[in-house]
Design a protein around this motif. Structure first.
Motif, PDB file in Angstrom:
ATOM      1  N   LEU A 132      17.635 -35.099 101.177  1.00  0.00           N
ATOM      2  CA  LEU A 132      17.428 -35.546  99.796  1.00  0.00           C
ATOM      3  C   LEU A 132      18.193 -36.839  99.531  1.00  0.00           C
ATOM      4  O   LEU A 132      19.391 -36.920  99.815  1.00  0.00           O
ATOM      5  CB  LEU A 132      17.933 -34.471  98.827  1.00  0.00           C
ATOM      6  CG  LEU A 132      17.336 -33.080  99.009  1.00  0.00           C
ATOM      7  CD1 LEU A 132      18.100 -32.063  98.171  1.00  0.00           C
ATOM      8  CD2 LEU A 132      15.877 -33.101  98.630  1.00  0.00           C
ATOM      9  N   PRO A 133      17.529 -37.858  98.957  1.00  0.00           N
ATOM     10  CA  PRO A 133      18.211 -39.106  98.652  1.00  0.00           C
ATOM     11  C   PRO A 133      19.072 -38.980  97.395  1.00  0.00           C
ATOM     12  O   PRO A 133      18.748 -38.220  96.481  1.00  0.00           O
ATOM     13  CB  PRO A 133      17.068 -40.091  98.419  1.00  0.00           C
ATOM     14  CG  PRO A 133      15.930 -39.242  97.946  1.00  0.00           C
ATOM     15  CD  PRO A 133      16.094 -37.912  98.630  1.00  0.00           C
ATOM     16  N   LEU A 134      20.154 -39.730  97.375  1.00  0.00           N
ATOM     17  CA  LEU A 134      21.055 -39.817  96.222  1.00  0.00           C
ATOM     18  C   LEU A 134      21.453 -41.283  96.026  1.00  0.00           C
ATOM     19  O   LEU A 134      21.272 -42.103  96.935  1.00  0.00           O
ATOM     20  CB  LEU A 134      22.317 -38.972  96.471  1.00  0.00           C
ATOM     21  CG  LEU A 134      22.084 -37.486  96.767  1.00  0.00           C
ATOM     22  CD1 LEU A 134      23.338 -36.869  97.347  1.00  0.00           C
ATOM     23  CD2 LEU A 134      21.651 -36.775  95.513  1.00  0.00           C
ATOM     24  N   PHE A 135      22.012 -41.602  94.881  1.00  0.00           N
ATOM     25  CA  PHE A 135      22.531 -42.954  94.602  1.00  0.00           C
ATOM     26  C   PHE A 135      21.502 -44.044  94.911  1.00  0.00           C
ATOM     27  O   PHE A 135      21.834 -45.074  95.481  1.00  0.00           O
ATOM     28  CB  PHE A 135      23.809 -43.251  95.387  1.00  0.00           C
ATOM     29  CG  PHE A 135      24.985 -42.376  95.099  1.00  0.00           C
ATOM     30  CD1 PHE A 135      25.035 -41.551  93.994  1.00  0.00           C
ATOM     31  CD2 PHE A 135      26.082 -42.396  95.950  1.00  0.00           C
ATOM     32  CE1 PHE A 135      26.141 -40.760  93.747  1.00  0.00           C
ATOM     33  CE2 PHE A 135      27.193 -41.610  95.702  1.00  0.00           C
ATOM     34  CZ  PHE A 135      27.218 -40.788  94.599  1.00  0.00           C
ATOM     35  N   ASP A 136      20.236 -43.817  94.551  1.00  0.00           N
ATOM     36  CA  ASP A 136      19.167 -44.793  94.795  1.00  0.00           C
ATOM     37  C   ASP A 136      19.071 -45.203  96.264  1.00  0.00           C
ATOM     38  O   ASP A 136      18.784 -46.354  96.580  1.00  0.00           O
ATOM     39  CB  ASP A 136      19.343 -46.031  93.909  1.00  0.00           C
ATOM     40  CG  ASP A 136      19.247 -45.701  92.430  1.00  0.00           C
ATOM     41  OD1 ASP A 136      18.425 -44.827  92.072  1.00  0.00           O
ATOM     42  OD2 ASP A 136      20.006 -46.294  91.635  1.00  0.00           O
ATOM     43  N   GLY A 137      19.344 -44.272  97.158  1.00  0.00           N
ATOM     44  CA  GLY A 137      19.235 -44.522  98.593  1.00  0.00           C
ATOM     45  C   GLY A 137      20.558 -44.787  99.281  1.00  0.00           C
ATOM     46  O   GLY A 137      20.640 -44.726 100.503  1.00  0.00           O
ATOM     47  N   ALA A 138      21.617 -45.083  98.544  1.00  0.00           N
ATOM     48  CA  ALA A 138      22.914 -45.404  99.147  1.00  0.00           C
ATOM     49  C   ALA A 138      23.692 -44.161  99.565  1.00  0.00           C
ATOM     50  O   ALA A 138      24.826 -44.261 100.028  1.00  0.00           O
ATOM     51  CB  ALA A 138      23.753 -46.249  98.191  1.00  0.00           C
ATOM     52  N   ALA A 139      23.076 -43.006  99.423  1.00  0.00           N
ATOM     53  CA  ALA A 139      23.657 -41.744  99.892  1.00  0.00           C
ATOM     54  C   ALA A 139      22.512 -40.766 100.107  1.00  0.00           C
ATOM     55  O   ALA A 139      21.416 -40.940  99.568  1.00  0.00           O
ATOM     56  CB  ALA A 139      24.637 -41.180  98.865  1.00  0.00           C
ATOM     57  N   ASN A 140      22.763 -39.753 100.917  1.00  0.00           N
ATOM     58  CA  ASN A 140      21.816 -38.661 101.056  1.00  0.00           C
ATOM     59  C   ASN A 140      22.546 -37.445 101.577  1.00  0.00           C
ATOM     60  O   ASN A 140      23.679 -37.534 102.062  1.00  0.00           O
ATOM     61  CB  ASN A 140      20.605 -39.039 101.925  1.00  0.00           C
ATOM     62  CG  ASN A 140      20.964 -39.305 103.366  1.00  0.00           C
ATOM     63  OD1 ASN A 140      21.542 -38.465 104.044  1.00  0.00           O
ATOM     64  ND2 ASN A 140      20.614 -40.496 103.841  1.00  0.00           N
ATOM     65  N   VAL A 141      21.904 -36.323 101.433  1.00  0.00           N
ATOM     66  CA  VAL A 141      22.440 -35.077 101.958  1.00  0.00           C
ATOM     67  C   VAL A 141      21.297 -34.352 102.653  1.00  0.00           C
ATOM     68  O   VAL A 141      20.166 -34.372 102.173  1.00  0.00           O
ATOM     69  CB  VAL A 141      23.097 -34.216 100.851  1.00  0.00           C
ATOM     70  CG1 VAL A 141      22.097 -33.773  99.813  1.00  0.00           C
ATOM     71  CG2 VAL A 141      23.851 -33.038 101.428  1.00  0.00           C
ATOM     72  N   ASP A 142      21.598 -33.793 103.820  1.00  0.00           N
ATOM     73  CA  ASP A 142      20.580 -32.973 104.475  1.00  0.00           C
ATOM     74  C   ASP A 142      21.182 -31.645 104.892  1.00  0.00           C
ATOM     75  O   ASP A 142      22.387 -31.520 105.078  1.00  0.00           O
ATOM     76  CB  ASP A 142      19.905 -33.692 105.649  1.00  0.00           C
ATOM     77  CG  ASP A 142      20.757 -33.787 106.900  1.00  0.00           C
ATOM     78  OD1 ASP A 142      21.377 -32.795 107.309  1.00  0.00           O
ATOM     79  OD2 ASP A 142      20.772 -34.869 107.504  1.00  0.00           O
ATOM     80  N   GLU A 143      20.295 -30.647 104.973  1.00  0.00           N
ATOM     81  CA  GLU A 143      20.681 -29.342 105.482  1.00  0.00           C
ATOM     82  C   GLU A 143      19.756 -29.020 106.637  1.00  0.00           C
ATOM     83  O   GLU A 143      18.542 -29.173 106.527  1.00  0.00           O
ATOM     84  CB  GLU A 143      20.555 -28.263 104.406  1.00  0.00           C
ATOM     85  CG  GLU A 143      20.970 -26.892 104.921  1.00  0.00           C
ATOM     86  CD  GLU A 143      20.790 -25.796 103.880  1.00  0.00           C
ATOM     87  OE1 GLU A 143      21.743 -25.036 103.667  1.00  0.00           O
ATOM     88  OE2 GLU A 143      19.686 -25.709 103.298  1.00  0.00           O
TER      89      GLU A 143
END
Length: 160
Positions: free
Chosen positions: A41-52
């Motif tokens: 999942l993208p966060l911070f308009d692409g400047a972060a993400n998290v995956d499981e």
């Protein structure tokens, strides 16, 4: 030069073919193979993400938090396992020429190791990740885990 959108390719659902060594530090140890599923999942308009990543074969899940440092133009990749609930030391690096390389320091089985993650072969429906450890400060590396990411609709093989 890295950008906040380097990991945009990873957003969404994946089927993952894993290969990992029985002994992460022994280049002659055998490999085990297993399937997993992952979603990013993208966060911070692409400047972060998290995956499981769900790895039923191992009876565990993993989580990666990736953060782009605007000042250094580098990413930090932060891993945690459901087995420990602890955050491992990050690996830090960047993408250049379509290849991402990230380094950090950790311990494995009580030994200090240098860690390298490499992202390569990035396409809309596939990507490759590999992990390697070095016990001699990066002079030699033992690749001990690889993951082949494929979009579920494109792979034709359900996760097991």
């Amino acid at each position: 030069m890295s950008s906040p959108h380097d990991f945009d390719f990873l957003h969404g659902e994946w089927t993952v073919r894993n290969r990992r060594r029985a002994d992460f530090l022994d280049p002659d140890s055998g490999w085990e193979e297993f399937w997993a599923t992952s979603r990013c999942l993208p966060l911070f308009d692409g400047a972060a993400n998290v995956d499981e990543i769900d790895m039923p074969h191992l009876g565990s899940k993993g989580l990666t938090l990736r953060l782009f440092d605007q000042e250094s133009r580098q990413w930090s990749l932060n891993w945690s396992s459901s087995r420990s609930g602890k955050l491992f030391p990050p690996v830090v690096g960047r993408f250049e020429g379509g290849r991402g390389e990230f380094h950090g320091d950790d311990t494995h089985d009580g030994k200090d190791v240098r860690v390298r993650f490499v992202w390569s072969g990035v396409r809309p429906t596939a990507a490759r990740w590999e992990q390697a450890f070095s016990v001699d400060g990066g002079e030699t590396w033992v690749t001990n885990w690889t993951m082949e990411f494929t979009r579920p609709a494109a792979c034709g093989t359900p996760a097991r």
